[in-house]
Design a protein around this motif. Structure first.
Motif, PDB file in Angstrom:
ATOM      1  N   ALA A  69      51.176  21.617  71.541  1.00  0.00           N
ATOM      2  CA  ALA A  69      50.823  20.498  72.413  1.00  0.00           C
ATOM      3  C   ALA A  69      50.892  20.896  73.879  1.00  0.00           C
ATOM      4  O   ALA A  69      50.028  20.529  74.676  1.00  0.00           O
ATOM      5  CB  ALA A  69      51.752  19.309  72.142  1.00  0.00           C
ATOM      6  N   ALA A  70      51.927  21.664  74.246  1.00  0.00           N
ATOM      7  CA  ALA A  70      52.053  22.111  75.636  1.00  0.00           C
ATOM      8  C   ALA A  70      50.901  23.032  76.019  1.00  0.00           C
ATOM      9  O   ALA A  70      50.335  22.913  77.113  1.00  0.00           O
ATOM     10  CB  ALA A  70      53.393  22.821  75.833  1.00  0.00           C
ATOM     11  N   ALA A  71      50.550  23.958  75.125  1.00  0.00           N
ATOM     12  CA  ALA A  71      49.450  24.873  75.402  1.00  0.00           C
ATOM     13  C   ALA A  71      48.118  24.128  75.481  1.00  0.00           C
ATOM     14  O   ALA A  71      47.284  24.413  76.339  1.00  0.00           O
ATOM     15  CB  ALA A  71      49.384  25.953  74.322  1.00  0.00           C
ATOM     16  N   LEU A  72      47.914  23.174  74.591  1.00  0.00           N
ATOM     17  CA  LEU A  72      46.682  22.381  74.584  1.00  0.00           C
ATOM     18  C   LEU A  72      46.517  21.620  75.890  1.00  0.00           C
ATOM     19  O   LEU A  72      45.455  21.671  76.530  1.00  0.00           O
ATOM     20  CB  LEU A  72      46.718  21.406  73.410  1.00  0.00           C
ATOM     21  CG  LEU A  72      45.569  20.415  73.327  1.00  0.00           C
ATOM     22  CD1 LEU A  72      44.364  21.055  72.659  1.00  0.00           C
ATOM     23  CD2 LEU A  72      45.973  19.153  72.566  1.00  0.00           C
ATOM     24  N   LEU A  73      47.561  20.918  76.319  1.00  0.00           N
ATOM     25  CA  LEU A  73      47.462  20.111  77.542  1.00  0.00           C
ATOM     26  C   LEU A  73      47.344  20.996  78.774  1.00  0.00           C
ATOM     27  O   LEU A  73      46.625  20.666  79.719  1.00  0.00           O
ATOM     28  CB  LEU A  73      48.668  19.187  77.656  1.00  0.00           C
ATOM     29  CG  LEU A  73      48.735  18.092  76.589  1.00  0.00           C
ATOM     30  CD1 LEU A  73      50.048  17.326  76.681  1.00  0.00           C
ATOM     31  CD2 LEU A  73      47.553  17.135  76.722  1.00  0.00           C
ATOM     32  N   GLY A  74      48.041  22.138  78.772  1.00  0.00           N
ATOM     33  CA  GLY A  74      47.891  23.074  79.878  1.00  0.00           C
ATOM     34  C   GLY A  74      46.459  23.546  80.018  1.00  0.00           C
ATOM     35  O   GLY A  74      45.935  23.672  81.130  1.00  0.00           O
ATOM     36  N   ASP A 110      44.727  42.247  66.284  1.00  0.00           N
ATOM     37  CA  ASP A 110      43.808  42.955  65.401  1.00  0.00           C
ATOM     38  C   ASP A 110      43.027  43.962  66.245  1.00  0.00           C
ATOM     39  O   ASP A 110      42.176  43.580  67.041  1.00  0.00           O
ATOM     40  CB  ASP A 110      42.866  41.964  64.715  1.00  0.00           C
ATOM     41  CG  ASP A 110      42.027  42.609  63.622  1.00  0.00           C
ATOM     42  OD1 ASP A 110      41.827  43.834  63.669  1.00  0.00           O
ATOM     43  OD2 ASP A 110      41.564  41.878  62.728  1.00  0.00           O
ATOM     44  N   GLU A 111      43.319  45.231  66.061  1.00  0.00           N
ATOM     45  CA  GLU A 111      42.674  46.260  66.875  1.00  0.00           C
ATOM     46  C   GLU A 111      41.182  46.376  66.596  1.00  0.00           C
ATOM     47  O   GLU A 111      40.446  46.954  67.397  1.00  0.00           O
ATOM     48  CB  GLU A 111      43.364  47.610  66.643  1.00  0.00           C
ATOM     49  CG  GLU A 111      44.820  47.628  67.111  1.00  0.00           C
ATOM     50  CD  GLU A 111      45.476  48.979  66.905  1.00  0.00           C
ATOM     51  OE1 GLU A 111      44.818  49.876  66.343  1.00  0.00           O
ATOM     52  OE2 GLU A 111      46.650  49.138  67.294  1.00  0.00           O
ATOM     53  N   ALA A 112      40.744  45.819  65.469  1.00  0.00           N
ATOM     54  CA  ALA A 112      39.315  45.878  65.149  1.00  0.00           C
ATOM     55  C   ALA A 112      38.517  44.846  65.930  1.00  0.00           C
ATOM     56  O   ALA A 112      37.293  44.910  65.977  1.00  0.00           O
ATOM     57  CB  ALA A 112      39.104  45.672  63.647  1.00  0.00           C
ATOM     58  N   ILE A 113      39.218  43.892  66.542  1.00  0.00           N
ATOM     59  CA  ILE A 113      38.557  42.852  67.319  1.00  0.00           C
ATOM     60  C   ILE A 113      38.795  43.127  68.792  1.00  0.00           C
ATOM     61  O   ILE A 113      39.934  43.168  69.248  1.00  0.00           O
ATOM     62  CB  ILE A 113      39.088  41.458  66.949  1.00  0.00           C
ATOM     63  CG1 ILE A 113      38.849  41.164  65.470  1.00  0.00           C
ATOM     64  CG2 ILE A 113      38.423  40.389  67.815  1.00  0.00           C
ATOM     65  CD1 ILE A 113      39.435  39.838  65.010  1.00  0.00           C
ATOM     66  N   SER A 114      37.719  43.319  69.526  1.00  0.00           N
ATOM     67  CA  SER A 114      37.823  43.571  70.963  1.00  0.00           C
ATOM     68  C   SER A 114      37.948  42.234  71.687  1.00  0.00           C
ATOM     69  O   SER A 114      36.957  41.530  71.909  1.00  0.00           O
ATOM     70  CB  SER A 114      36.596  44.339  71.460  1.00  0.00           C
ATOM     71  OG  SER A 114      36.659  44.535  72.849  1.00  0.00           O
ATOM     72  N   ALA A 115      39.183  41.861  72.021  1.00  0.00           N
ATOM     73  CA  ALA A 115      39.431  40.575  72.671  1.00  0.00           C
ATOM     74  C   ALA A 115      40.764  40.639  73.384  1.00  0.00           C
ATOM     75  O   ALA A 115      41.595  41.513  73.129  1.00  0.00           O
ATOM     76  CB  ALA A 115      39.429  39.446  71.645  1.00  0.00           C
ATOM     77  N   GLN A 116      40.979  39.690  74.278  1.00  0.00           N
ATOM     78  CA  GLN A 116      42.252  39.586  74.979  1.00  0.00           C
ATOM     79  C   GLN A 116      43.228  38.767  74.139  1.00  0.00           C
ATOM     80  O   GLN A 116      42.854  37.773  73.511  1.00  0.00           O
ATOM     81  CB  GLN A 116      42.058  38.918  76.340  1.00  0.00           C
ATOM     82  CG  GLN A 116      43.323  38.871  77.192  1.00  0.00           C
ATOM     83  CD  GLN A 116      43.050  38.385  78.604  1.00  0.00           C
ATOM     84  OE1 GLN A 116      41.912  38.143  78.975  1.00  0.00           O
ATOM     85  NE2 GLN A 116      44.100  38.251  79.388  1.00  0.00           N
ATOM     86  N   TYR A 117      44.486  39.206  74.118  1.00  0.00           N
ATOM     87  CA  TYR A 117      45.522  38.505  73.360  1.00  0.00           C
ATOM     88  C   TYR A 117      46.606  38.029  74.315  1.00  0.00           C
ATOM     89  O   TYR A 117      47.147  38.815  75.094  1.00  0.00           O
ATOM     90  CB  TYR A 117      46.123  39.420  72.288  1.00  0.00           C
ATOM     91  CG  TYR A 117      45.167  39.735  71.161  1.00  0.00           C
ATOM     92  CD1 TYR A 117      45.136  38.962  70.005  1.00  0.00           C
ATOM     93  CD2 TYR A 117      44.274  40.803  71.262  1.00  0.00           C
ATOM     94  CE1 TYR A 117      44.248  39.241  68.975  1.00  0.00           C
ATOM     95  CE2 TYR A 117      43.387  41.096  70.242  1.00  0.00           C
ATOM     96  CZ  TYR A 117      43.382  40.309  69.092  1.00  0.00           C
ATOM     97  OH  TYR A 117      42.497  40.588  68.084  1.00  0.00           O
ATOM     98  N   VAL A 118      46.920  36.753  74.246  1.00  0.00           N
ATOM     99  CA  VAL A 118      47.986  36.162  75.059  1.00  0.00           C
ATOM    100  C   VAL A 118      48.964  35.499  74.087  1.00  0.00           C
ATOM    101  O   VAL A 118      48.699  34.402  73.587  1.00  0.00           O
ATOM    102  CB  VAL A 118      47.435  35.122  76.056  1.00  0.00           C
ATOM    103  CG1 VAL A 118      48.567  34.562  76.917  1.00  0.00           C
ATOM    104  CG2 VAL A 118      46.347  35.733  76.925  1.00  0.00           C
ATOM    105  N   PRO A 119      50.087  36.151  73.776  1.00  0.00           N
ATOM    106  CA  PRO A 119      50.973  35.615  72.732  1.00  0.00           C
ATOM    107  C   PRO A 119      51.712  34.346  73.116  1.00  0.00           C
ATOM    108  O   PRO A 119      51.957  33.485  72.267  1.00  0.00           O
ATOM    109  CB  PRO A 119      51.941  36.767  72.468  1.00  0.00           C
ATOM    110  CG  PRO A 119      51.929  37.572  73.737  1.00  0.00           C
ATOM    111  CD  PRO A 119      50.536  37.462  74.273  1.00  0.00           C
ATOM    112  N   HIS A 120      52.100  34.219  74.365  1.00  0.00           N
ATOM    113  CA  HIS A 120      52.853  33.035  74.779  1.00  0.00           C
ATOM    114  C   HIS A 120      52.843  32.941  76.297  1.00  0.00           C
ATOM    115  O   HIS A 120      52.356  33.838  76.990  1.00  0.00           O
ATOM    116  CB  HIS A 120      54.302  33.085  74.261  1.00  0.00           C
ATOM    117  CG  HIS A 120      54.983  34.395  74.533  1.00  0.00           C
ATOM    118  ND1 HIS A 120      55.439  34.755  75.775  1.00  0.00           N
ATOM    119  CD2 HIS A 120      55.268  35.444  73.710  1.00  0.00           C
ATOM    120  CE1 HIS A 120      55.976  35.956  75.724  1.00  0.00           C
ATOM    121  NE2 HIS A 120      55.881  36.409  74.488  1.00  0.00           N
ATOM    122  N   SER A 121      53.389  31.853  76.794  1.00  0.00           N
ATOM    123  CA  SER A 121      53.445  31.642  78.236  1.00  0.00           C
ATOM    124  C   SER A 121      54.856  31.883  78.746  1.00  0.00           C
ATOM    125  O   SER A 121      55.812  31.278  78.263  1.00  0.00           O
ATOM    126  CB  SER A 121      53.018  30.217  78.584  1.00  0.00           C
ATOM    127  OG  SER A 121      53.227  29.961  79.961  1.00  0.00           O
TER     128      SER A 121
END
Length: 235
Positions: A69-74, A110-121
């Motif tokens: 919920a915090a991540a969604l509203l942020g 997943d190293e097979a997916i070229s994307a940015q990963y943000v685990p937490h704030s």
């Protein structure tokens, strides 16, 4: 705690976040509870994180409903566009990667997916904007029972309308009882019934999912609202 005549429930939520009730509780768990002040701080932290990321399309998945919920509203404050998958399986992430540029929350890298990963704030929160970004949208994925899952867009106005209808139909019946659930917030049913409806109407939300019927025995409240599924109830 909530006036049914209020024209916009998101405006009420914004006021709760910017002027948090020092004693009001938002989320309850077996080991701890989250009051409005702590929740406001998490939303502000996530807003800072989202604000520092490029405006883009992001997949969001959090195991715990309070952090979700915090991540969604942020993200809503920052004007980010979110896709909400039902799980974090490799196939789901591969399918999501055609729409999103990054994965935020409890996703495995997943190293097979070229994307940015943000685990937490971990950002230090800042003051929230004067209002939520009403142009924000969130995409839910269909179940995929008739093919690959498809994204279905919902904007804040549509979500507000759905919550208002739920409140008109069931609000008086369930009163202000704490809300427990056997379903995850990552599915649209759980998102609306378990998270957004109680959040926008001032009800406490249980953090832990009641995965098994015997988990009901651990609920200490005498009266609750249970958001469930036919399969769970039949057991």
């Amino acid at each position: 705690i909530f006036e049914s005549t209020m024209s916009n429930r998101f405006e009420w939520l914004h006021r709760q976040l910017t002027h948090p009730d020092p004693v009001g509780v938002v989320f309850i768990g077996a080991q701890h509870q989250v009051d409005w002040r702590a929740f406001s701080q998490r939303v502000a932290s996530w807003y800072r994180t989202w604000r520092d990321l490029p405006l883009s399309k992001w997949a969001l998945y959090c195991n715990h409903v309070d952090e979700f919920a915090a991540a969604l509203l942020g993200a809503f404050y920052a004007g980010q566009t979110l896709y909400l998958p039902n799980d974090t399986l490799n196939g789901t992430m591969q399918h999501l990667s055609q729409w999103v540029d990054g994965f935020v929350g409890d996703f495995p890298v997943d190293e097979a997916i070229s994307a940015q990963y943000v685990p937490h704030s971990t950002a230090v929160g800042v003051d929230l904007p004067d209002a939520l970004n009403t142009n924000a949208s969130v995409f839910f994925l269909t179940s995929g029972s008739t093919g690959l899952p498809k994204p279905i867009a919902k904007n804040i106005h549509q979500l507000h309308a759905e919550v208002s209808e739920l409140h008109a139909q069931f609000g008086g019946w369930v009163q202000q009882l704490p809300v427990y659930a056997t379903v995850t917030h990552q599915h649209f049913f759980g998102f609306i019934f378990r998270l957004l409806w109680p959040l926008l109407t001032g009800r406490c939300i249980a953090i832990d999912v009641l995965a098994y019927p015997e988990n009901l025995l651990s609920v200490s409240d005498a009266d609750v609202t249970l958001i469930s599924s036919p399969a769970f109830l039949s057991r």
